[in-house]
Design a protein around this motif. Structure first.
Motif, PDB file in Angstrom:
ATOM      1  N   LEU A  30      23.954  -7.681 -11.819  1.00 43.40           N
ATOM      2  CA  LEU A  30      23.080  -8.029 -10.876  1.00 43.40           C
ATOM      3  C   LEU A  30      21.686  -7.499 -11.468  1.00 43.40           C
ATOM      4  O   LEU A  30      21.472  -6.320 -11.791  1.00 43.40           O
ATOM      5  N   HIS A  31      20.883  -8.398 -11.498  1.00 41.12           N
ATOM      6  CA  HIS A  31      19.547  -8.245 -12.279  1.00 41.12           C
ATOM      7  C   HIS A  31      18.523  -7.887 -10.892  1.00 41.12           C
ATOM      8  O   HIS A  31      18.280  -8.921 -10.091  1.00 41.12           O
ATOM      9  N   VAL A  32      17.764  -6.929 -10.957  1.00 45.39           N
ATOM     10  CA  VAL A  32      16.932  -6.625  -9.837  1.00 45.39           C
ATOM     11  C   VAL A  32      15.676  -6.649 -10.326  1.00 45.39           C
ATOM     12  O   VAL A  32      15.353  -5.742 -11.267  1.00 45.39           O
ATOM     13  N   VAL A  50      16.521  -0.922  -3.721  1.00 44.55           N
ATOM     14  CA  VAL A  50      17.790  -0.668  -4.885  1.00 44.55           C
ATOM     15  C   VAL A  50      18.902   0.227  -4.305  1.00 44.55           C
ATOM     16  O   VAL A  50      19.902  -0.162  -4.722  1.00 44.55           O
ATOM     17  N   ASP A  51      18.285   1.324  -3.713  1.00 38.91           N
ATOM     18  CA  ASP A  51      19.442   2.073  -3.063  1.00 38.91           C
ATOM     19  C   ASP A  51      20.174   1.562  -2.097  1.00 38.91           C
ATOM     20  O   ASP A  51      21.465   1.854  -2.307  1.00 38.91           O
ATOM     21  N   ASP A  62      21.282  -3.751 -12.829  1.00 43.97           N
ATOM     22  CA  ASP A  62      20.411  -3.661 -14.001  1.00 43.97           C
ATOM     23  C   ASP A  62      18.806  -3.824 -13.381  1.00 43.97           C
ATOM     24  O   ASP A  62      18.562  -5.088 -12.602  1.00 43.97           O
ATOM     25  N   VAL A  63      17.888  -2.898 -13.406  1.00 42.91           N
ATOM     26  CA  VAL A  63      16.650  -2.832 -12.901  1.00 42.91           C
ATOM     27  C   VAL A  63      15.735  -3.265 -13.897  1.00 42.91           C
ATOM     28  O   VAL A  63      15.437  -2.472 -14.792  1.00 42.91           O
ATOM     29  N   ASP A  81      22.623   1.046 -13.188  1.00 38.23           N
ATOM     30  CA  ASP A  81      23.447   1.149 -14.396  1.00 38.23           C
ATOM     31  C   ASP A  81      22.516   1.127 -15.607  1.00 38.23           C
ATOM     32  O   ASP A  81      22.805   1.761 -16.481  1.00 38.23           O
ATOM     33  N   GLY A  82      21.573   0.142 -15.459  1.00 39.71           N
ATOM     34  CA  GLY A  82      20.748   0.170 -16.517  1.00 39.71           C
ATOM     35  C   GLY A  82      19.141   0.031 -16.079  1.00 39.71           C
ATOM     36  O   GLY A  82      19.159  -0.560 -15.105  1.00 39.71           O
TER      37      GLY A  82
END
Length: 205
Positions: A30-32, A50-51, A62-63, A81-82
């Motif tokens: 998941l790309h945030v 995000v939380d 992945d942020v 995670d990233g």
């Protein structure tokens, strides 16, 4: 090939259902996109969203920090995670990447369309992924820039010379997942480039 959908256009009021759909589709990441309105013109998710995403799914998160001075924000996204930062966003990219690694997270570096790829060459040993932006960050309705494929290839060449990347495949794939809850679709681009040794090179937004 790994699929990394961006949640930027997902309807927040239906976010739990969106995450369930993506889990059923077996996406990998998941790309945030986190935007501050300064480094890029748009505003988007903060740490509370995000939380909430983290509490709602076990998918790899992945942020992508599109913020000025990302070193001031890293600790707020400890549930990811990233974390990927922009080389243009800080005077101290190596320090930021070291901090991400000290947090026990996968570090990534992003490079804008107008920035030479050589700007990230010396940072490759510190990262697990390189995000080659194929559009200008934080701006909607832009189209894919095909010339960025050459930049992705240049990243591969840097890695090959330093033995940081053992293999390289270039791909481009798009999918649409229908979301029945809101008559919308999540459009996302697959990871274009994979390098399964130390560093993975992505192309996207």
């Amino acid at each position: 090939m790994r699929i990394a959908p961006s949640l930027y256009n997902a309807p927040l009021l239906n976010l739990p259902e969106v995450l369930r759909v993506l889990e059923k589709e077996n996406v990998d990441i998941l790309h945030v996109d986190v935007m501050d309105g300064q480094f890029v013109p748009a505003l988007s998710f903060g740490e509370k969203i995000v939380d909430e995403i983290r509490r709602s799914t076990s998918l790899y998160l992945d942020v992508h920090l599109m913020v000025r001075e990302p070193e001031q924000f890293l600790s707020r996204f400890g549930n990811a995670d990233g974390i990927t930062i922009h080389v243009e966003s800080t005077d101290h990219p190596a320090y930021c990447l070291d901090e991400i690694r000290r947090m026990g997270k996968d570090a990534g570096i992003a490079v804008n369309p107008g920035t030479p790829v050589a700007a990230v060459e010396m940072l490759l040993p510190l990262v697990k992924r390189v995000l080659v932006m194929t559009v200008n960050p934080g701006r909607s309705k832009e189209t894919f820039r095909p010339e960025m494929n050459e930049k992705s290839a240049s990243c591969k060449d840097f890695g090959a010379r330093k033995d940081w990347i053992s293999r390289f495949r270039q791909m481009a794939a798009f999918r649409r997942i229908p979301l029945g809850c809101c008559r919308r679709t999540v459009l996302y681009q697959a990871v274009i480039c994979l390098a399964p040794a130390r560093c993975r090179i992505n192309s996207g937004g």
